[in-house]
Motif scaffolding. Sequence first.
Motif, short mmCIF file in Angstrom:
data_model
loop_
_atom_site.label_atom_id
_atom_site.label_comp_id
_atom_site.label_asym_id
_atom_site.label_seq_id
_atom_site.Cartn_x
_atom_site.Cartn_y
_atom_site.Cartn_z
N ASN A 2 0.83 -1.20 0.00
CA ASN A 2 0.00 0.00 0.00
C ASN A 2 0.87 1.25 0.00
O ASN A 2 1.87 1.32 0.69
CB ASN A 2 -0.92 0.01 1.22
CG ASN A 2 -2.02 -1.02 1.06
OD1 ASN A 2 -2.44 -1.30 -0.06
ND2 ASN A 2 -2.44 -1.60 2.16
N ARG A 3 0.43 2.21 -0.76
CA ARG A 3 1.20 3.44 -0.89
C ARG A 3 0.42 4.60 -0.29
O ARG A 3 -0.79 4.54 -0.17
CB ARG A 3 1.40 3.77 -2.37
CG ARG A 3 2.14 2.74 -3.12
CD ARG A 3 1.81 2.85 -4.59
NE ARG A 3 2.62 1.94 -5.36
CZ ARG A 3 3.89 2.18 -5.69
NH1 ARG A 3 4.47 3.31 -5.38
NH2 ARG A 3 4.59 1.29 -6.36
N VAL A 47 -4.23 10.01 -0.05
CA VAL A 47 -4.99 8.79 0.24
C VAL A 47 -4.03 7.68 0.63
O VAL A 47 -3.00 7.47 -0.02
CB VAL A 47 -5.82 8.34 -0.99
CG1 VAL A 47 -6.59 7.05 -0.66
CG2 VAL A 47 -6.80 9.42 -1.42
N SER A 48 -4.36 6.96 1.71
CA SER A 48 -3.64 5.73 2.03
C SER A 48 -4.64 4.68 2.51
O SER A 48 -5.57 4.99 3.27
CB SER A 48 -2.59 5.99 3.12
OG SER A 48 -3.20 6.54 4.25
N ARG A 89 -9.96 -0.23 3.94
CA ARG A 89 -10.52 1.12 4.09
C ARG A 89 -9.38 2.15 3.96
O ARG A 89 -8.21 1.80 4.10
CB ARG A 89 -11.20 1.30 5.45
CG ARG A 89 -12.26 0.27 5.77
CD ARG A 89 -13.52 0.49 4.94
NE ARG A 89 -13.75 -0.66 4.07
CZ ARG A 89 -14.79 -0.78 3.26
NH1 ARG A 89 -15.69 0.19 3.18
NH2 ARG A 89 -14.93 -1.83 2.49
N ALA A 90 -9.77 3.40 3.78
CA ALA A 90 -8.76 4.42 3.49
C ALA A 90 -8.84 5.63 4.41
O ALA A 90 -9.88 5.94 4.98
CB ALA A 90 -8.92 4.88 2.05
N LEU A 91 -7.69 6.29 4.48
CA LEU A 91 -7.61 7.59 5.13
C LEU A 91 -7.49 8.61 4.00
O LEU A 91 -6.59 8.51 3.17
CB LEU A 91 -6.35 7.58 6.00
CG LEU A 91 -6.11 8.76 6.93
CD1 LEU A 91 -7.24 8.87 7.95
CD2 LEU A 91 -4.78 8.55 7.66
N ARG A 120 -4.12 5.18 -7.61
CA ARG A 120 -2.68 4.93 -7.53
C ARG A 120 -2.30 4.28 -6.20
O ARG A 120 -1.39 3.45 -6.14
CB ARG A 120 -1.91 6.25 -7.68
CG ARG A 120 -1.98 6.79 -9.08
CD ARG A 120 -1.00 6.09 -10.00
NE ARG A 120 0.32 6.65 -9.89
CZ ARG A 120 0.92 7.34 -10.87
NH1 ARG A 120 0.32 7.51 -12.03
NH2 ARG A 120 2.12 7.81 -10.71
N ALA A 121 -3.01 4.69 -5.13
CA ALA A 121 -2.69 4.12 -3.81
C ALA A 121 -2.97 2.62 -3.77
O ALA A 121 -2.33 1.89 -3.02
CB ALA A 121 -3.49 4.85 -2.73
#
Length: 333
Positions: A2-3, A47-48, A89-91, A120-121
């Motif tokens: 994960n980026r 986004v991560s 899930r994302a931040l 992209r993330a």
Amino acid sequence: MNRIVTAAAHPNLAVVKYWGKADPRLNIPTNSSLSVNLGSARTTTTVSFSPDLEQDVVRLNGAAADDRTAERVARHLDRVRRLAGRTERALVDSTNDFPAAAGIASSASAFAALSLAASRALGLRLSERELSILARQGSGSACRSIPDGFVRWEAGQDDASSYAYQVAPPEHWDLRITTVIFSDQPKEVSSSDGHALAQTSPFFGARLAGLPRTLETVQAALLARDFPRFGLALEREAVNMHAIAMTADVGAAASGLYYWQATTMQLIQQVQAWRRAGLPVYFTIDAGPNVHLFCEAAQQAALEAELARLLPDMRARAIVSAPARGAWVMSEA
Ligand code: PMV
């Protein structure tokens, strides 16, 4: 892997408007439209994704987003997760460097930046067209903030055929777009409601019948850098869209949808007077009271001298933009 990806996008301003949806779920419009990216306003979104998060966390301009916004972002993240076949899930942390509801649609730059950063993330490398389609699903006009410069959104008939592409790069034409802000208040009627009501206007059919010609005129004038032709066509097109809004059937509470205020009309009259006096300036207006003025760069100083006299009396302020690039990745880690 994960980026953490940060992407940015500018809002765009339509010179041929999107007004009315053929498919409200997918944001397929009833007509093709044409826009320019506004260089002096920007949304930046980081986004991560993480397996440790139980739900999506959305921050907007440094604070927790309200429930409606957070839900809309989460629905968009669901689209990206579906594309990538992932479930984390994302931040999401998003900031605008321009006031919310400044008459510059923040949803366009927001969903363009979010689409690029989130895809992209999760390791996706979407093409410009795929990104434009994804951004459109989040907010219709966001698809036009993906390509660089002057952009056409082809209405299409379905999800795969409704996307935006560049018709000229930003450096094609050194225009200046001055956004005159009368009101920072959120508009009373959202553009979503405006789209839904468009077809109730008795003139909607006439608008649609005339639009292919308007599009070709505006696009040809743009490619030829024929400013008087471009300006007059885009100005008449903006009034045409507002005529549809004003004649929509909004129910018993009002006779139509009025986005203009008294100051809006005052500036419209002023623009006509400037042109009669030899200053080539044209206007467009979106779903709010604020007015966007177009001129060529060589006329900007003369326009600003006029505005310096006018705006204090109108209690207005201005943001000046040049044509700009589409969405881009700022950092990736
Ligand atoms: O993308 P939306 O739903 O915010 O609609 C945009 C509507 C207008 O700004 C009035 C016209 C346009 O083409 O941008």
